[in-house]
Design a protein around this motif. Structure first.
Motif, short mmCIF file in Angstrom:
data_model
loop_
_atom_site.label_atom_id
_atom_site.label_comp_id
_atom_site.label_asym_id
_atom_site.label_seq_id
_atom_site.Cartn_x
_atom_site.Cartn_y
_atom_site.Cartn_z
N SER A 94 0.75 -1.08 -0.04
CA SER A 94 0.02 -0.03 -0.02
C SER A 94 0.99 1.12 -0.03
CB SER A 94 -0.87 0.13 1.28
OG SER A 94 -1.70 -1.03 1.07
N TYR A 95 0.45 2.37 -0.62
CA TYR A 95 1.30 3.54 -0.91
C TYR A 95 0.15 4.67 -0.89
CZ TYR A 95 4.58 0.70 -3.49
OH TYR A 95 5.31 -0.55 -4.10
N ALA A 96 0.68 5.70 -0.21
CA ALA A 96 0.11 6.87 -0.04
C ALA A 96 0.79 8.30 -0.04
CB ALA A 96 -0.70 6.78 1.35
N LEU A 97 0.29 9.36 -0.40
CA LEU A 97 0.90 10.67 -0.26
C LEU A 97 0.11 11.28 1.21
CD1 LEU A 97 0.67 12.25 -3.94
CD2 LEU A 97 2.35 10.64 -2.68
N GLY A 98 1.04 11.63 2.02
CA GLY A 98 0.74 12.22 3.32
C GLY A 98 -0.19 13.49 3.32
N GLU A 99 -0.86 13.83 4.29
CA GLU A 99 -1.53 14.75 4.53
C GLU A 99 -0.82 16.17 4.59
OE1 GLU A 99 -3.95 14.64 8.23
OE2 GLU A 99 -2.08 13.51 9.21
N GLU A 100 0.44 16.15 4.70
CA GLU A 100 1.28 17.34 4.78
C GLU A 100 1.37 17.90 3.32
OE1 GLU A 100 4.17 13.87 3.61
OE2 GLU A 100 2.60 14.34 5.16
N ILE A 101 1.21 17.28 2.31
CA ILE A 101 0.93 17.90 0.87
C ILE A 101 -0.27 18.64 0.63
CG2 ILE A 101 2.52 15.88 -0.04
CD1 ILE A 101 -0.28 15.38 -1.85
N VAL A 102 -1.22 18.37 1.28
CA VAL A 102 -2.47 19.47 1.32
C VAL A 102 -2.10 20.76 1.60
CG1 VAL A 102 -4.58 19.94 2.28
CG2 VAL A 102 -4.04 17.43 1.87
N LYS A 103 -1.19 21.11 2.58
CA LYS A 103 -0.89 22.44 2.89
C LYS A 103 0.12 22.96 1.87
CE LYS A 103 1.75 24.87 6.46
NZ LYS A 103 2.74 25.09 7.29
N GLU A 104 0.78 22.28 1.28
CA GLU A 104 1.89 22.57 0.25
C GLU A 104 0.99 23.04 -1.09
OE1 GLU A 104 4.61 23.28 1.24
OE2 GLU A 104 5.05 21.95 2.97
N ILE A 105 0.17 22.11 -1.42
CA ILE A 105 -0.67 22.38 -2.58
C ILE A 105 -1.83 23.59 -2.10
CG2 ILE A 105 -2.77 21.49 -3.85
CD1 ILE A 105 -0.20 20.26 -4.68
N ALA A 106 -2.28 23.75 -1.18
CA ALA A 106 -3.24 24.90 -0.62
C ALA A 106 -2.23 26.26 -0.73
CB ALA A 106 -3.81 24.79 0.54
N GLY A 107 -0.93 26.01 -0.38
CA GLY A 107 0.04 27.31 -0.60
C GLY A 107 0.73 27.64 -2.05
N GLY A 108 0.12 26.65 -2.92
CA GLY A 108 0.36 27.22 -4.08
C GLY A 108 1.77 26.60 -4.70
N ARG A 109 2.19 25.72 -3.97
CA ARG A 109 3.65 24.95 -4.38
C ARG A 109 3.27 23.90 -5.32
NH1 ARG A 109 7.22 23.55 0.86
NH2 ARG A 109 8.79 24.19 -0.78
N ILE A 110 4.51 23.52 -5.84
CA ILE A 110 4.85 22.45 -6.59
C ILE A 110 4.93 21.03 -5.93
CG2 ILE A 110 5.98 21.49 -8.51
CD1 ILE A 110 6.31 24.17 -9.45
N VAL A 111 4.29 20.30 -5.80
CA VAL A 111 4.60 18.82 -5.03
C VAL A 111 5.02 17.70 -5.98
CG1 VAL A 111 3.70 17.26 -3.50
CG2 VAL A 111 3.23 19.63 -3.21
N VAL A 112 5.94 17.35 -5.95
CA VAL A 112 6.73 16.20 -6.69
C VAL A 112 6.54 15.07 -6.06
CG1 VAL A 112 8.42 15.23 -8.32
CG2 VAL A 112 8.23 17.84 -7.78
N ALA A 113 5.90 13.76 -6.56
CA ALA A 113 5.60 12.75 -5.94
C ALA A 113 6.02 11.36 -6.87
CB ALA A 113 4.35 12.67 -5.23
N ASN A 114 6.56 10.49 -6.23
CA ASN A 114 6.46 9.34 -6.99
C ASN A 114 4.93 8.40 -7.10
OD1 ASN A 114 6.83 6.60 -7.98
ND2 ASN A 114 8.90 6.38 -6.98
N GLY A 115 4.46 8.45 -8.01
CA GLY A 115 3.35 7.94 -8.23
C GLY A 115 2.95 6.50 -8.75
N SER A 116 1.79 6.35 -9.12
CA SER A 116 1.38 4.99 -10.02
C SER A 116 0.56 5.69 -11.12
CB SER A 116 0.51 4.45 -8.91
OG SER A 116 -0.14 3.22 -9.71
N ARG A 117 0.69 4.98 -12.15
CA ARG A 117 -0.05 5.21 -13.25
C ARG A 117 -1.53 4.95 -13.31
NH1 ARG A 117 3.96 1.01 -16.39
NH2 ARG A 117 3.90 0.56 -14.21
N ALA A 118 -1.64 3.91 -12.19
CA ALA A 118 -3.13 3.44 -12.30
C ALA A 118 -4.02 4.56 -11.17
CB ALA A 118 -3.14 2.18 -11.53
N THR A 119 -3.36 5.28 -10.54
CA THR A 119 -3.93 6.39 -9.83
C THR A 119 -4.23 7.75 -10.29
OG1 THR A 119 -4.30 6.95 -7.49
CG2 THR A 119 -2.17 7.03 -8.46
N ILE A 120 -3.57 7.97 -11.69
CA ILE A 120 -3.57 9.20 -12.17
C ILE A 120 -5.08 9.60 -12.33
CG2 ILE A 120 -3.12 10.55 -14.33
CD1 ILE A 120 -0.63 8.49 -14.94
N ALA A 121 -6.00 8.97 -12.79
CA ALA A 121 -7.45 9.47 -12.85
C ALA A 121 -8.04 10.07 -11.64
CB ALA A 121 -8.35 8.31 -13.33
#
Length: 195
Positions: A94-121
């Motif tokens: 199981s993989y997840a992006l943590g809740e700390e990225i919510v603040k970064e995104i809300a602040g207008g920042r660029i958040v880079v994450a290793n993701g999954s092709r299956a979760t793009i949608a």
């Protein structure tokens, strides 16, 4: 999707997270995503507008990725509590992006994450602005890189390579990672600089 604090739990209200950018670096196992992300992180260390997410993974910490290890029960609780803005299963983990990225995104920042092709949608439903970087390499290179990690048997390596989901839409950047790390890594860093 705005975060709401409910007695210490983070829940998301259904809106899309923004105005920042989520950059999902996706591709098959062995493509070198973590290596290229580490390269870009080092080159962009002075950029206050760019941050790099540490995934939660139900796997012990090792030298191949700077992640936060979470056991299965804790991961399931966090999902049930709505604490992960994006989560998925792949390769028996199981993989997840943590809740700390919510603040970064809300602040207008660029958040880079290793993701999954299956979760793009799903990411596009949860975030206002998602950019996809697809990293890949020829099958024989992927197999050699996965085997070099020493975490899987030969059969498990082949099984990983067989799970190659297609992208539903073209990525914003495609990197064929077969050259020196700095060549492919600089392509990622340059892309991030331009956002």
């Amino acid at each position: 999707m705005n975060a709401i604090d409910r007695g210490g739990e983070r829940k998301f209200d259904g809106g899309r997270l923004g105005p920042g950018v989520l950059v999902l670096v996706v591709g098959p196992s062995g493509a070198g995503k973590d290596t290229l992300i580490a390269y870009a992180r080092e080159r962009l260390a002075g950029r206050a507008d760019i941050c790099f997410a540490r995934r939660r993974i139900t796997r012990a910490v090792d030298a191949t990725e700077n992640h936060i290890a979470v056991d299965d029960d804790a991961f399931a609780r966090a999902v049930a509590e709505g604490r992960y803005p994006l989560h998925w299963r792949a390769n028996g983990l199981s993989y997840a992006l943590g809740e700390e990225i919510v603040k970064e995104i809300a602040g207008g920042r660029i958040v880079v994450a290793n993701g999954s092709r299956a979760t793009i949608a799903e990411a596009r439903l949860r975030f206002q602005n998602v950019k996809v970087v697809h990293v890949t390499a020829p099958p024989e290179v992927l197999a050699a890189r996965i085997a070099a990690r020493g975490r899987e048997s030969g059969e498990e390596v082949l099984a990983r390579l067989a799970r190659e989901p297609m992208l539903a839409a073209p990525p914003e950047l495609r990197i064929l990672n077969v050259d020196a790390v700095d060549a492919a890594g600089e392509r990622l860093a340059a892309f991030l600089r331009g956002l």
